[in-house]
Design a protein around this motif. Structure first.
Motif, short mmCIF file in Angstrom:
data_model
loop_
_atom_site.label_atom_id
_atom_site.label_comp_id
_atom_site.label_asym_id
_atom_site.label_seq_id
_atom_site.Cartn_x
_atom_site.Cartn_y
_atom_site.Cartn_z
N LEU A 159 0.85 -1.19 0.00
CA LEU A 159 0.00 0.00 0.00
C LEU A 159 0.89 1.24 0.00
O LEU A 159 1.55 1.53 1.00
N SER A 160 0.92 1.92 -1.13
CA SER A 160 1.67 3.16 -1.23
C SER A 160 0.70 4.33 -1.15
O SER A 160 -0.33 4.33 -1.83
N ARG A 204 -4.66 14.54 -1.53
CA ARG A 204 -5.45 15.21 -2.55
C ARG A 204 -6.33 16.27 -1.92
O ARG A 204 -6.49 16.34 -0.70
N GLN A 205 -6.91 17.09 -2.77
CA GLN A 205 -7.87 18.09 -2.28
C GLN A 205 -9.06 17.37 -1.66
O GLN A 205 -9.47 16.30 -2.12
N GLY A 206 -9.60 17.97 -0.62
CA GLY A 206 -10.74 17.37 0.05
C GLY A 206 -10.37 16.38 1.12
O GLY A 206 -11.23 15.73 1.72
N GLY A 207 -9.05 16.23 1.37
CA GLY A 207 -8.61 15.35 2.44
C GLY A 207 -8.42 13.91 2.04
O GLY A 207 -8.05 13.07 2.88
N TYR A 208 -8.65 13.58 0.75
CA TYR A 208 -8.44 12.21 0.31
C TYR A 208 -6.98 11.99 -0.04
O TYR A 208 -6.21 12.93 -0.23
N HIS A 209 -6.59 10.71 -0.14
CA HIS A 209 -5.21 10.37 -0.42
C HIS A 209 -5.09 9.67 -1.77
O HIS A 209 -5.98 8.92 -2.18
N GLU A 210 -3.98 9.90 -2.43
CA GLU A 210 -3.67 9.23 -3.69
C GLU A 210 -3.00 7.90 -3.36
O GLU A 210 -1.92 7.86 -2.77
N LEU A 211 -3.66 6.81 -3.75
CA LEU A 211 -3.21 5.47 -3.36
C LEU A 211 -2.66 4.68 -4.55
O LEU A 211 -3.00 4.95 -5.71
N HIS A 212 -1.84 3.71 -4.25
CA HIS A 212 -1.32 2.77 -5.23
C HIS A 212 -1.16 1.46 -4.47
O HIS A 212 -0.24 1.31 -3.68
N GLY A 263 -8.73 4.69 -4.54
CA GLY A 263 -9.03 3.27 -4.45
C GLY A 263 -10.10 2.83 -5.42
O GLY A 263 -10.41 1.65 -5.51
N GLU A 264 -10.66 3.81 -6.17
CA GLU A 264 -11.78 3.51 -7.06
C GLU A 264 -11.34 3.18 -8.49
O GLU A 264 -12.13 2.64 -9.27
#
Length: 281
Positions: free
Chosen positions: A20-21, A26-34, A152-153
């Motif tokens: 999980l990287s 991101r804007q809005g408090g979300y995270h960019e995941l890989h 995650g989508e």
């Protein structure tokens, strides 16, 4: 009144993250995941039958059975989107520990959506509806391993082989919100996963080149997670890692016999822990 119907039983698989990287915020408090997300042969069960109204009963865990429960919210969301005046009688049997990084609640919600879509067919786009319930819920609609990007989508199916593993949860509940907050405070963002290297190493005897960006900040605050990772390594299992935001940790076995032997050893040493063997699906 609708006659009492025989419920259908559905399996809601757990998942682990084979790495999980967290690339950044991101804007809005979300995270960019890989992340590589993989469903497992262990999970929860749901009994679902048509009914006049929507009801939920929970067995195996002290969880609410109303709008505070993700299964109830998923069912309500589907019935409303489908314009369905009838309801469903749902029994959720929790087999997975709570707040464990195994995606249990998200899997339960996705399974509920799929079950109700079969029970009450309608022109409802399930992935869109699933994303309103949680970032992991669309993954469980896919039904196979996938590379998860965005929040995650964004899902790309991956050919993950069957791999036996051992799961250990030391009885600590970790809030995903807390885990990401700790990561943000340290700005400990990580590079993309080596997807090809990870897939190749799964069927070798080498260590798997994966990492979990959340592991260090979470384990630093929860000693039992550090103990669980050590316990897995001490039994000779390969590449121990925390799954998701924790507290469940896992490690890979060469075969089913090694997995069962390691699980028995850990359970004997730590009778209060949740220990299970599983395989990737």
């Amino acid at each position: 009144m609708m006659p009492e119907a025989v419920p259908t039983t559905y399996f809601a698989p757990a998942k682990v993250n084979l790495g999980l990287s967290v690339r950044g915020l991101r804007q809005g408090g979300y995270h960019e995941l890989h992340s590589i997300m993989v469903p497992l042969t262990v999970g929860d069960e749901l009994d679902i039958a048509p009914a006049d109204t929507l009801t939920l009963r929970v067995e195996g865990a002290d969880l609410p059975a109303d709008g505070h429960n993700l299964v109830y919210r998923a069912a309500r969301a589907y019935l409303d989107a489908a314009g369905q005046p009838s309801g469903a009688a749902i029994t959720l049997r929790k087999r997975l520990p709570l707040a464990s990084g195994l995606g249990g609640g998200s899997s339960d919600a996705a399974t509920t959506l799929m079950a109700l879509a079969r029970l009450y067919p309608a022109s409802v786009h399930l992935p869109t509806l699933a994303l309103t319930l949680g970032a992991d819920v669309p993954f469980f609609l896919l039904g196979q391993a996938a590379l998860a990007e965005g929040v995650g989508e964004v899902l790309t199916p991956l050919p993950v082989p069957r791999v036996p593993l051992v799961l250990v949860n030391p009885g600590v509940e970790v809030s995903a919100r807390d885990a990401y907050t700790w990561l943000d405070e340290e700005e400990a963002f990580t590079p993309p996963l080596d997807v090809e290297g990870i897939l190749a190493a799964l069927t070798s005897r080498h260590e798997v080149p994966f990492h979990n960006a959340l592991q260090d900040p979470v384990a630093a605050r929860h000693a039992p997670i550090r103990e669980a990772l050590t316990a897995l390594a001490d039994t000779g299992l390969r590449s121990p890692l925390m799954s998701g935001s924790g507290a469940t940790c896992f490690a890979l076995a060469e075969n089913d016999d090694q997995a069962h032997a390691a699980a028995r050893t850990i359970q004997a040493r730590q009778p209060g822990w949740w220990v299970a063997t599983a395989c990737t699906l």
